[in-house]
Design an enzyme around this catalytic site. Structure first.
Site, mmCIF file in Angstrom:
data_model
loop_
_atom_site.group_PDB
_atom_site.id
_atom_site.type_symbol
_atom_site.label_atom_id
_atom_site.label_comp_id
_atom_site.label_asym_id
_atom_site.label_seq_id
_atom_site.Cartn_x
_atom_site.Cartn_y
_atom_site.Cartn_z
ATOM 1 C CG ASP A 68 -1.998 -1.023 1.198
ATOM 2 O OD1 ASP A 68 -1.709 -2.183 0.841
ATOM 3 O OD2 ASP A 68 -3.148 -0.681 1.537
ATOM 4 C CE LYS A 110 -5.338 2.225 2.151
ATOM 5 N NZ LYS A 110 -4.206 1.523 2.792
ATOM 6 C CE LYS A 133 -6.973 -1.052 2.319
ATOM 7 N NZ LYS A 133 -5.637 -1.523 2.755
#
Length: 264
Positions: free
Chosen positions: A94, A166, A205
């Site tokens: 991430d 995300k 996400k």
């Protein structure tokens, strides 16, 4: 129930990222992730080896954050951090974009930054989620409105090879006029916008502010496949409670969180 336990549990990246987290708390978090059979733990890079050992055989992946939480590391530092995390056993990465460069309109830099991490991770069999930090982007930048700015980032990340886009890090606190800091995290508007701004090859996400089962379900309804969470136990225990009541023929009254300034 609208979704199965496994469908919802395998959306969750159990977040173990607080700055003060101790080794004991990390171990306890890994046990929670294994107990509830979530998708992954999301942890700081130094802890990857420890988490991989803790979760061996559990079916729970280990993910590491890169350039976290503000994305300010040099591109080569992000690439190397990715290399080390993958060598230690991280299956997912991430990363945070360089927010200042994006707001400056230096799109080539931002795309190269993302691509360097994606290329390194993919070469080592890992997947990448790219964090925008949408709370910093609401007013837009580089001549673009907030929504157009986020759309451009989605398109850029897809070209660079991202597996997910995300919303947030969970630590993107914005200073308010009264001097206090807060953040919205994942909002319904942003999740729908991001889902519509990438192809089916790229997933979405949610992170930041998803604190209960109804919030998790709403995230799935909006097309996101992963959700960062710290309230994993509470959410999945609530699922089992509702499931048991449903099987017993009871009516369940739920309170869906309001959509607005507070996110989920």
């Amino acid at each position: 129930m609208k979704y199965s336990y496994e469908e919802l549990a395998k959306m969750i990246d159990h977040s173990l990222l607080h700055p003060t987290m101790t080794d004991r708390e990390l171990d306890e978090g890994c046990l929670i992730a294994a107990k509830y059979q979530v998708a992954s733990v999301c942890i700081k890079p130094y802890a990857v080896k420890r988490a991989v050992s803790q979760l061996a055989g559990s079916g729970v992946l280990v993910g590491a954050v890169i350039g976290f939480p503000h994305g300010n590391s040099a591109t080569e530092a992000k690439r190397y951090e990715t290399e080390l995390a993958c060598e230690d056993g991280a299956a997912e990465i991430d990363m945070v974009i360089n927010i200042g460069k994006a707001l400056s309109g230096d799109w080539d830099y931002v795309e190269r930054d993302v691509k360097a991490v994606c290329d390194e991770a993919h070469e080592r069999g890992a997947k990448v989620k790219v964090i925008f930090e949408n709370d910093y982007l609401t007013k837009g930048g580089a001549g673009l409105s907030g929504d157009d700015f986020k759309k451009k980032l989605c398109e850029l990340c897809e070209r660079a090879g991202a597996d997910w886009v995300k919303t947030s890090s969970g630590y993107g606190f914005v200073k308010q006029p009264d001097g206090n800091y807060n953040y919205k995290g994942a909002t319904e508007h942003d999740l729908a916008l991001m889902r519509a701004s990438v192809s089916g090859k790229v997933r979405v996400k949610a992170a930041g502010g998803v604190r209960d089962l109804d919030g998790l379900i709403k995230v799935r309804d909006l097309g996101a496949s992963r959700c960062g969470a710290t309230a994993t136990g509470a959410m999945m225990d609530e699922y089992r409670r509702r499931e048991a009541a449903e099987n017993a023929g009871q009516d369940i009254e739920t309170k869906r969180p309001a959509i607005g300034a507070g996110g989920y």
